[in-house]
Design a protein around this motif. Structure first.
Motif, PDB file in Angstrom:
ATOM      1  N   THR A   1      27.044   5.591  21.580  1.00  0.00           N
ATOM      2  CA  THR A   1      26.481   6.680  22.390  1.00  0.00           C
ATOM      3  C   THR A   1      26.331   7.974  21.588  1.00  0.00           C
ATOM      4  O   THR A   1      25.917   8.987  22.120  1.00  0.00           O
ATOM      5  N   ALA A   2      26.678   7.933  20.314  1.00  0.00           N
ATOM      6  CA  ALA A   2      26.651   9.122  19.442  1.00  0.00           C
ATOM      7  C   ALA A   2      25.240   9.352  18.903  1.00  0.00           C
ATOM      8  O   ALA A   2      24.370   8.481  19.023  1.00  0.00           O
ATOM      9  N   PRO A   3      24.999  10.507  18.281  1.00  0.00           N
ATOM     10  CA  PRO A   3      23.702  10.717  17.628  1.00  0.00           C
ATOM     11  C   PRO A   3      23.407   9.557  16.666  1.00  0.00           C
ATOM     12  O   PRO A   3      24.255   9.183  15.859  1.00  0.00           O
ATOM     13  N   GLY A   4      22.212   8.977  16.805  1.00  0.00           N
ATOM     14  CA  GLY A   4      21.841   7.828  15.986  1.00  0.00           C
ATOM     15  C   GLY A   4      22.231   6.484  16.589  1.00  0.00           C
ATOM     16  O   GLY A   4      21.827   5.442  16.079  1.00  0.00           O
ATOM     17  N   GLY A   5      22.993   6.501  17.677  1.00  0.00           N
ATOM     18  CA  GLY A   5      23.439   5.255  18.318  1.00  0.00           C
ATOM     19  C   GLY A   5      22.356   4.648  19.190  1.00  0.00           C
ATOM     20  O   GLY A   5      21.312   5.256  19.450  1.00  0.00           O
TER      21      GLY A   5
END
Lengths: 380, 138
Positions: A309-313
């Motif tokens: 769910t993180a940036p880039g996920g």
């Protein structure tokens, strides 16, 4: 509701968010409403439906000079605005009104001109919860998590990770209250609030407002902004007393609301490009990911820790920084909706590239209520 | 300045039997005569089947620790840190309480530990059911 028949055509937050001791709650509503009307080129005389929570629709309508033919005062906590969107869509589709304004304003930090009702001593919560020293959401919303942790092996580090990753999103958002990077160690060293919750696992407390304007997809064609179409929605409630929640590892209101919304939209989870899950506390995205069906039972802590769910996920979640790092006035649902609209318009500070479908899931009270809105930028 | 006290419950006609019981050292629940469901908080009908034929009974007072937090924030009538807990009663229903009679630490407060009720009088009318680690064998 037929997917795509209703659109969000105006959306705005209050001019400022944060610590605003010079603005009362009703003016926070109005500031956001005026910004939303400017966003879509409408005036109060064009609005014939008004919905709001915590205060009453007559207060907002009169303050703004609106004569509505439809009002909704549904007030079930921070997800009330998701329910307003759902109810407004039904009202517009059935011809009760044409253009609905939904407002939120809350002086959660500064406490100027408060309108929220306290828990009364003769209510069931007043008799059977309040005497045990419950003192706001940090001491109630948090109670189920130890049972979840024992059942599924969730750790304090998993909880801390939720805050760490949301801070990564907030770092890309100039309007976020808290932008400085944090580590799991920082979260676990922050002040103890209510074991096992530490300060950085709890939301901010700020002032702000937000407003949305909805109309039919046909009328949306003549509006200046790119329409954001309503694809599906759901709502439910469970109990106003956290002690009486049936399953401390899963929210019935979440499950019922989300199931309804996905069925109405006719989409499956793999089609979702962007996700907002109301995060008053670090465990809420964990419960939400599971109860909405994105992962299996007990899997959400690891799913977040693995940076999905993180940036880039693969599943960008709470991309404004969330209640943990963006802002949280008390009824955060409006800000989650605003971020979904920004993502679907393609103008978010941390824009998810080429995203077409956003799911926005809210909670009200302490797992007491829920609303889910699925929106998209292409009419099905 | 008067000492800040914990919030005092205000009984209603439908909950009065509970507070009467607590005043006399009894934890009272209700059971449906039709479907035998035991429930809490009080109401004069069964939340499982809607029957109005229900009976008040004295619960055993035995429970297990279902979940909790340890609040570190100041609150009227409390000295932090203090536990705010939900216990599961032997008869099935769950209720909020404070676990007392042991250290207010994660090491002392272990989920599923056996507890038993004890009552703390707030005044002549209201006694609150609190729970302590069980002394008796369950």
């Amino acid at each position: 509701m037929k997917p795509g028949s209703i659109a969000i055509v105006g959306a705005a937050e209050s001019t400022e968010l944060g610590v605003l001791p010079n603005i009362s709650e009703i003016q926070l509503h109005a500031d956001a409403a005026l910004n939303a009307m400017r966003d879509c080129g409408l005036k109060p005389s064009h609005i014939d439906g008004v919905a709001t929570a915590a205060t009453q629709p007559q207060a907002i309508a009169h303050y703004l000079g609106i004569t509505p033919t439809w009002v909704d005062g549904t007030s079930v906590g921070g997800c009330s605005f998701m329910l307003h969107v759902r109810h407004a869509a039904a009202a517009i589709e059935s011809g009760l009104c044409k253009t609905v304004l939904i407002t939120h304003g809350e002086s959660g930090r500064s406490g100027i001109g408060l309108t929220r009702a306290p828990v009364l001593p003769a209510s069931l919560a007043g008799q059977f919860e309040l005497p045990y020293g419950t003192f706001g959401p940090p001491t109630m919303f948090t109670i189920p998590v130890l049972r979840y942790m024992k059942t599924y092996g969730l750790t304090e580090e998993h909880l801390a990770n939720v805050a760490v990753i949301q801070r990564e999103w907030a770092a890309m958002n100039p309007r976020a209250m808290a932008q400085a990077p944090i580590t799991v160690a920082d979260v676990l060293a922050s002040k103890m609030i209510a074991w096992p919750f530490r300060l950085l696992m709890c939301c901010l407390v700020t002032d702000g407002g937000g407003a949305l304007i909805l109309t039919s997809a046909e009328r949306a064609r003549d509006m200046p902004q790119r329409p954001v179409y309503l694809l599906g929605s759901g709502e439910s409630v469970e109990t106003p007393m956290i002690s009486q929640m049936a399953d401390f590892t899963s929210s019935r209101a979440f499950r019922v609301s989300a199931t309804k919304a996905f069925a109405e939209a006719g989409i499956d989870h793999a089609e979702v490009d962007h996700l907002m899950i109301y995060d008053a506390f670090a465990h809420l995205p964990i419960y939400g990911l599971e109860d909405l069906g994105f992962v299996g039972r007990g899997e959400a802590g690891a799913f977040i820790a693995e940076r999905n769910t993180a940036p880039g996920g693969q599943l960008p979640m709470n991309t404004n920084g969330g209640g943990l790092s963006y802002m949280h006035s008390g009824m955060y649902g409006m800000y989650a909706l605003q971020e979904s609209v920004r993502q679907m318009r393609g103008i978010a500070p941390a824009q998810v590239p080429a995203s077409k479908i956003s799911v926005c899931h809210g909670v009200g009270g302490m797992f007491a209520a829920s609303g889910t809105i699925i929106m998209g930028n292409q009419r099905p | 300045m008067a000492e800040a006290k914990r919030a005092r419950p205000q009984p209603t006609p439908e909950t009065r039997h509970f507070w009467e019981g607590a005043k006399h050292g009894e934890l009272r629940l209700q059971r449906c005569d039709a479907c035998r469901h035991a429930y809490f908080p009080p109401r004069p009908f069964c939340p499982a089947c809607a029957s109005r034929e229900v009976t008040v009974f004295r619960a055993s007072g035995r429970a297990t620790l279902y979940s909790y937090v340890i609040s570190h924030r100041p609150a009227p009538g409390f000295v932090p840190p203090y536990s705010i807990a939900v216990v599961e009663l032997e008869e099935g229903p769950r209720m909020m309480t404070n676990v007392v009679g042991c250290a207010q630490t994660p090491a002392a407060l272990v989920l599923d530990m056996p507890l038993e009720v004890r009552f703390e009088a707030l005044d002549d009318e209201i006694s609150l059911p609190l729970f302590a680690p069980a002394v008796r064998a369950p």
